[in-house]
Write an enzyme that holds these catalytic residues in place. Structure first.
Site, short mmCIF file in Angstrom:
data_model
loop_
_atom_site.label_atom_id
_atom_site.label_comp_id
_atom_site.label_asym_id
_atom_site.label_seq_id
_atom_site.Cartn_x
_atom_site.Cartn_y
_atom_site.Cartn_z
N ASP A 138 -7.99 -5.32 0.02
CA ASP A 138 -8.49 -6.17 -1.07
C ASP A 138 -8.10 -7.63 -0.90
O ASP A 138 -8.60 -8.48 -1.63
CB ASP A 138 -7.96 -5.65 -2.41
N HIS A 150 0.84 -1.19 0.00
CA HIS A 150 0.00 0.00 0.00
C HIS A 150 0.88 1.24 0.00
O HIS A 150 1.94 1.24 0.63
CB HIS A 150 -0.91 0.01 1.24
N1 CMC Z 1 3.86 -7.67 -4.96
C1 CMC Z 1 5.19 -7.69 -5.15
N2 CMC Z 1 6.00 -6.63 -4.99
C2 CMC Z 1 5.43 -5.50 -4.60
C3 CMC Z 1 4.05 -5.39 -4.38
C4 CMC Z 1 3.26 -6.53 -4.57
N3 CMC Z 1 1.95 -6.49 -4.37
N4 CMC Z 1 3.75 -4.13 -4.00
C5 CMC Z 1 4.90 -3.47 -4.00
N5 CMC Z 1 5.92 -4.28 -4.35
C6 CMC Z 1 7.35 -3.93 -4.41
C7 CMC Z 1 7.67 -3.15 -5.66
O1 CMC Z 1 8.03 -4.00 -6.71
C8 CMC Z 1 8.79 -2.29 -5.17
O2 CMC Z 1 9.96 -3.06 -5.09
P1 CMC Z 1 11.38 -2.46 -5.64
O3 CMC Z 1 11.58 -1.19 -4.86
O4 CMC Z 1 12.36 -3.52 -5.37
O5 CMC Z 1 11.15 -2.21 -7.12
C9 CMC Z 1 8.41 -1.94 -3.74
O6 CMC Z 1 7.60 -3.05 -3.31
C10 CMC Z 1 7.63 -0.65 -3.59
O7 CMC Z 1 6.45 -0.76 -4.38
P2 CMC Z 1 5.83 0.40 -5.26
O8 CMC Z 1 5.14 -0.22 -6.45
O9 CMC Z 1 6.87 1.44 -5.52
O10 CMC Z 1 4.76 0.98 -4.26
P3 CMC Z 1 3.58 1.98 -4.62
O11 CMC Z 1 3.29 2.75 -3.39
O12 CMC Z 1 3.89 2.75 -5.86
O13 CMC Z 1 2.37 1.01 -4.99
C11 CMC Z 1 0.55 -0.48 -4.75
C12 CMC Z 1 1.38 0.64 -4.10
C13 CMC Z 1 -0.68 -0.74 -3.90
C14 CMC Z 1 0.08 -0.02 -6.15
C15 CMC Z 1 1.43 -1.76 -4.88
O14 CMC Z 1 1.82 -2.20 -3.59
C16 CMC Z 1 0.72 -2.87 -5.64
O15 CMC Z 1 0.83 -2.92 -6.86
N6 CMC Z 1 0.01 -3.79 -4.92
C17 CMC Z 1 -0.76 -4.82 -5.58
C18 CMC Z 1 -2.08 -4.22 -6.08
C19 CMC Z 1 -3.05 -3.98 -4.94
O16 CMC Z 1 -3.23 -4.82 -4.06
N7 CMC Z 1 -3.71 -2.79 -4.97
C20 CMC Z 1 -4.72 -2.43 -3.97
C21 CMC Z 1 -4.24 -1.32 -3.08
S1 CMC Z 1 -5.25 -1.09 -1.61
C22 CMC Z 1 -6.80 -0.64 -2.16
C23 CMC Z 1 -6.84 0.53 -3.04
O17 CMC Z 1 -6.14 1.52 -2.86
O18 CMC Z 1 -7.65 0.50 -3.96
#
Ligand code: CMC
Length: 426
Positions: free
Chosen positions: A360, A303
């Site tokens: 989720d 998140h």
């Molecule tokens: N699975 C694997 N790796 C992950 C995940 C995941 N679900 N989420 C983050 N990471 C890794 C990402 O690859 C990165 O690693 P590195 O720095 O080595 O490249 C690190 O963690 C930081 O992640 P980020 O993508 O920079 O984080 P963000 O704040 O931009 O994204 C997020 C947040 C929610 C989009 C992301 O965690 C994600 O894609 N999660 C899966 C989708 C999901 O469950 N979304 C629902 C969010 S909660 C409800 C809502 O808001 O609607």
């Protein structure tokens, strides 16, 4: 606040005021930055940018705290109803008995769709994604209520209409998916029970009565989804609303923003992921290895704000367990989800990146148990988020400082060049 931040650029120092929130979170007010310095800020994904001050929802991502208008989410999930929480978010305080009764009456009054709009459902192919139907039907409401084209936060009719009709549209789109006639709302049923009735009654099941445990679970799910401050869809609602477009247009845009798998679409993606793992033999360790190798993504984890735990996920996990027991159902996907969580939470990859289950991860399990199909999950999220979107739209419209949302950019394309006729382009 007296403290200021100083930016040194060239030989000159610029002072910028600090804005402080209720819990001492601080931000640098850069509103005159470009005028004073010629600089803009660059913050892709708005990782550090506060778009507004807000009185609605507080999140402390480090400690897993979520408050709606000051009330802890755990207390609202346990004691409140979705309609009461919606009132709280939209109007700022918990309603008195009279206020709640009036709000509920107004939701009941507005539950029907204009009959012409019902015919729209005949125009969609049966396999249409219900989010496509939901967003276009909500936008179409502005055609039926043209006074909404002059946005007015004091027009409570539009607020009740939107909350109530969104529920009817959502249920109608499900019946459409099933190839069944739509089921009209029943005035004597409360908000969540009425939704379940419109979803699951049909000519062959005319005596369907919603199970009170399912009604309670739905109330809780919708409360947990009701607001989450400046997320992607809420920011979209504010941005579109800032152009003075109608409330229906702004909410319709929010629904589209919610649809993506990185936002509200994640609940659908979680179930699809769990089904894939089940179909591949249920080996969670292999799946986690593939996530670490960046071949797959662990949906429902991570998140932008929560870096310790998401309090909504904790509540939902308990509820999923409780509902499965109540209905005496064993769901192998719940078992896989729990094992995945255990494997991931003990793995340094996830620990170092502060990745935890988000709302989720378990909400889809609950929806499945309630008989709601995967394609409808994001619609359920939208149904829950509607009071939050409305609350933010009202707050934005009421803010005397609000301007049209219009970010800037740093242009990195070609510099000026002369037009070349097509025959001379080589
Ligand atoms: N699975 C694997 N790796 C992950 C995940 C995941 N679900 N989420 C983050 N990471 C890794 C990402 O690859 C990165 O690693 P590195 O720095 O080595 O490249 C690190 O963690 C930081 O992640 P980020 O993508 O920079 O984080 P963000 O704040 O931009 O994204 C997020 C947040 C929610 C989009 C992301 O965690 C994600 O894609 N999660 C899966 C989708 C999901 O469950 N979304 C629902 C969010 S909660 C409800 C809502 O808001 O609607």
């Amino acid at each position: 606040m007296d403290k200021k931040a100083t930016l040194k650029y060239g030989d000159t120092s610029y002072e910028m005021p600090i804005v402080q929130g209720s819990y001492e979170e601080r931000g640098v007010d850069i509103r005159s930055l470009r005028k004073d310095t010629g600089l803009i800020t660059l913050d892709s994904g708005f990782m550090n940018t506060g778009a507004t001050t807000s009185d609605i929802t507080f999140i402390n991502g480090e400690e897993g705290i979520l408050l709606y208008r000051g009330y802890p989410i755990e207390q609202l999930a346990e004691h409140s109803t979705f309609v009461e929480t919606a009132y709280l978010l939209i109007y700022g305080d918990l309603p008195t008995e009279t206020e709640l009764a009036a709000f509920s009456r107004s939701l009941t009054y507005h539950s029907m769709l204009h009959e012409d709009m019902r015919h729209f459902f005949d125009g969609y192919p049966w396999q249409a994604h219900p989010m496509a139907i939901l967003s276009s039907m909500v936008c179409s409401l502005s055609a039926y209520y043209p006074d909404s084209l002059e946005p007015d936060i004091h027009n409570h009719e539009h607020i009740a209409r939107l909350m109530s009709k969104l529920r009817t549209i959502a249920a109608f789109s499900y019946q459409k998916m099933q190839g069944r006639p739509v089921v009209y709302p029943r005035n004597e049923l409360k908000y969540c029970a009425n939704f379940l009735h419109m979803m699951f009654s049909h000519p062959a099941e005319p005596t369907y009565e919603p199970d009170p445990e399912l009604v309670r679970a739905l109330n809780t799910l919708l409360i947990l989804h009701a607001d989450h401050e400046q997320n992607c869809s809420t920011s979209t609602v504010r941005l579109v609303g800032s152009s003075q477009a109608s409330l229906y247009a702004a909410i319709s845009a929010g629904i589209c923003a919610l649809w993506g798998p990185l936002h509200g679409g994640a609940n659908q993606a979680v179930i699809e992921m769990l089904e894939e793992i089940r179909d591949e033999g249920g080996d969670c360790s292999t799946f986690i290895r593939q996530v670490k190798d960046r071949q797959r993504r662990l949906m429902g984890f991570g998140h932008r704000v929560y870096k310790n735990f998401d309090p909504r996920a904790t509540i939902l996990k308990t509820y999923a367990d409780r509902l499965l027991k109540h209905l005496a159902i064993e769901d192998p996907l719940f078992d896989i989800a729990q094992e995945l969580e255990e494997v991931a939470l003990s793995d340094p990859f996830f620990i170092e990146r502060n990745l935890y289950p988000n709302v989720d991860f378990y909400s889809g399990i609950l929806y499945r148990v309630m008989g709601i199909p995967t394609k409808m999950f994001t619609v359920m999220f939208a149904l829950g988020r509607i009071p939050g979107w409305i609350a933010h739209w009202r707050e934005m419209m009421e803010d005397p400082d609000v301007r049209i949302g219009r970010p800037r950019q740093i242009y990195t394309g070609a510099t000026k060049r002369d037009y070349v006729p097509v025959n001379d382009r080589g």
